[in-house]
Design a protein around this motif. Structure first.
Motif, PDB file in Angstrom:
ATOM      1  N   SER A 126       0.862  -1.179   0.000  1.00 35.31           N
ATOM      2  CA  SER A 126       0.000   0.000   0.000  1.00 35.31           C
ATOM      3  C   SER A 126       0.897   1.228   0.000  1.00 35.31           C
ATOM      4  O   SER A 126       1.717   1.394   0.904  1.00 35.31           O
ATOM      5  CB  SER A 126      -0.873   0.022   1.263  1.00 35.31           C
ATOM      6  N   ARG A 155      11.812  10.443   1.282  1.00 29.29           N
ATOM      7  CA  ARG A 155      12.665  10.191   2.458  1.00 29.29           C
ATOM      8  C   ARG A 155      14.116  10.072   2.012  1.00 29.29           C
ATOM      9  O   ARG A 155      14.405   9.855   0.832  1.00 29.29           O
ATOM     10  CB  ARG A 155      12.263   8.871   3.151  1.00 29.29           C
ATOM     11  N   ARG A 168      -0.954   7.782   5.599  1.00 33.20           N
ATOM     12  CA  ARG A 168      -0.771   7.218   6.942  1.00 33.20           C
ATOM     13  C   ARG A 168      -0.645   8.389   7.928  1.00 33.20           C
ATOM     14  O   ARG A 168       0.185   9.282   7.711  1.00 33.20           O
ATOM     15  CB  ARG A 168       0.501   6.364   6.966  1.00 33.20           C
ATOM     16  N   ASP A 181       2.639  10.918   8.797  1.00 36.25           N
ATOM     17  CA  ASP A 181       3.661  11.017   7.753  1.00 36.25           C
ATOM     18  C   ASP A 181       3.811  12.452   7.272  1.00 36.25           C
ATOM     19  O   ASP A 181       2.812  13.161   7.107  1.00 36.25           O
ATOM     20  CB  ASP A 181       3.296  10.127   6.546  1.00 36.25           C
TER      21      ASP A 181
END
Ligand code: UD1
Length: 336
Positions: free
Chosen positions: A216, A231, A290, A293
């Motif tokens: 996901s 990131r 999420r 995040d």
């Protein structure tokens, strides 16, 4: 020089132990094996020709911790701690007790036995939400941390910094990791978490081996070029070498360094890099964001590059190649 590595059978710990031994350090490991396996010692021996002395000890057991420290060490590298973000939200007291009390016991045992040098495995999570993408060590920490795991990293940094103020003989280096990925190029050691993983790469690995049907992707509507979060993924071998650099540049007081590459990669770019390395499609779907995040987080690694004379040498492509090699060597990925 004799080094105690707490959490030395874990993912980052084991890679650091290999680098330490290969650079002539005498290493002993303390680990409770909560999230790692004793068989990692065989792999370390295969890679270095040396089997480090192993102490199956929990840092919550003070007498046992003191007994290990009594063997006499020049420096402790402290990785031992719980690290699953979601679990920390469900079991905050378990996390606070393990990570904080464990570290306090370690510090007490170090003081008792005359060891005054410590490298701590911290995290970029201590920056919380700064409202900017690039993070440097001058920024104030502790605001906007969204989970108990992150709080424990922040609190331990505070404890260690206060301990240095009170004791001028103490040397502490806090290393703030960005997102560790990859495996040893030999394929013998890598990330092997117990239970269902939370982090991107261990999940990608389980999708590749078929243990999880699809990945996901948490949100594709972030303000980034492809809409997915960015990131700073650092190869675990570069990260391990950062600890050696820290070890050779220890100084009195509390020092802090980011360990990251300074380069960002999006979730979709990570998927593409994995597919390129494996020559296979990775099933994924776009899922809701999420909670907690942030769109983009990257290290400013300049301080470590300057003061520790360290820099990253490996890329995300290297990390993907080494991860796949690790999966093949551990027989979890028979088809690639
Ligand atoms: C997380 C933690 C951080 C911790 C770090 C290392 C949060 C908010 N942060 O960082 O405190 O220090 O792990 O343990 O949990 N992603 C997906 N699908 C997935 C898993 C992840 O799209 O199934 C995305 C995430 O949205 C994120 C990126 O991949 O953009 C990286 O996620 P992850 O590996 O969990 O690391 P962080 O969230 O950066």
């Amino acid at each position: 020089m004799k080094i105690l590595v707490t959490g030395g059978t874990g993912y980052i710990g084991s890679h650091t132990v290999v680098e330490l031994i290969n650079n002539g350090y005498k290493v002993e490991i303390l680990d409770n094996l909560y999230n790692s396996k004793e068989s990692v010692l065989d792999k370390i021996q295969a890679l270095t020709g040396v089997r480090p002395e192993f102490h199956k000890v929990d840092l919550l057991d003070y007498p046992a911790t003191l007994e290990v420290l009594s063997r006499g060490f020049d420096t402790v590298i402290h990785f031992a701690g719980l690290k699953a973000v979601a679990e920390s939200v469900e079991k905050p007291l378990f996390y606070y007790e393990n990570n904080i009390v464990g570290t306090l016991n370690l510090l007490k045992a170090m003081k008792e036995t005359g060891c005054n040098s410590l490298i701590f495995s911290s995290s970029a999570t201590v920056y919380g939400d700064q409202g900017v993408a690039r993070l440097d060590e001058t920024m104030e920490t502790g605001r906007g941390i969204t989970n108990p795991y992150g709080q424990t990293k922040f609190m331990i940094e505070q404890i260690l910094s206060d301990a240095c103020v009170a004791d001028s003989g103490l040397s502490v280096t806090l290393l703030r990791y960005f997102n560790p990925v990859g495996a040893h190029p030999s394929g013998l050691i890598g990330e092997d978490p117990n239970g269902r993983p939370n982090n991107l790469m261990p999940i990608v690995m389980k999708v590749a081996t078929g243990e999880i049907p699809e990945l996901s992707v948490y949100g594709d509507d972030y303000p980034t070029p492809d809409g997915t979060c960015i990131r700073d993924y650092i190869h675990v071998v570069d990260l391990a070498k950062g600890h050696l650099a820290a070890l050779t540049h220890m100084s009195a007081g509390c020092s802090v360094y980011n360990l990251g590459t300074g380069r960002g990669t999006s979730v979709l770019e990570m998927i593409a890099a994995f597919e390129e390395a494996s020559k296979k499609k990775l099933p994924y779907k776009i899922a809701p964001r999420r909670p907690g995040d942030l769109p983009e987080l990257c290290a400013v690694p300049d301080k470590a590059m300057r003061d520790l004379e360290w820099k990253t040498e490996l890329t995300v492509a290297d990390a993907m190649r080494d991860t796949i090699n690790y999966l093949v060597k551990t027989n979890s990925l028979l088809k690639i």
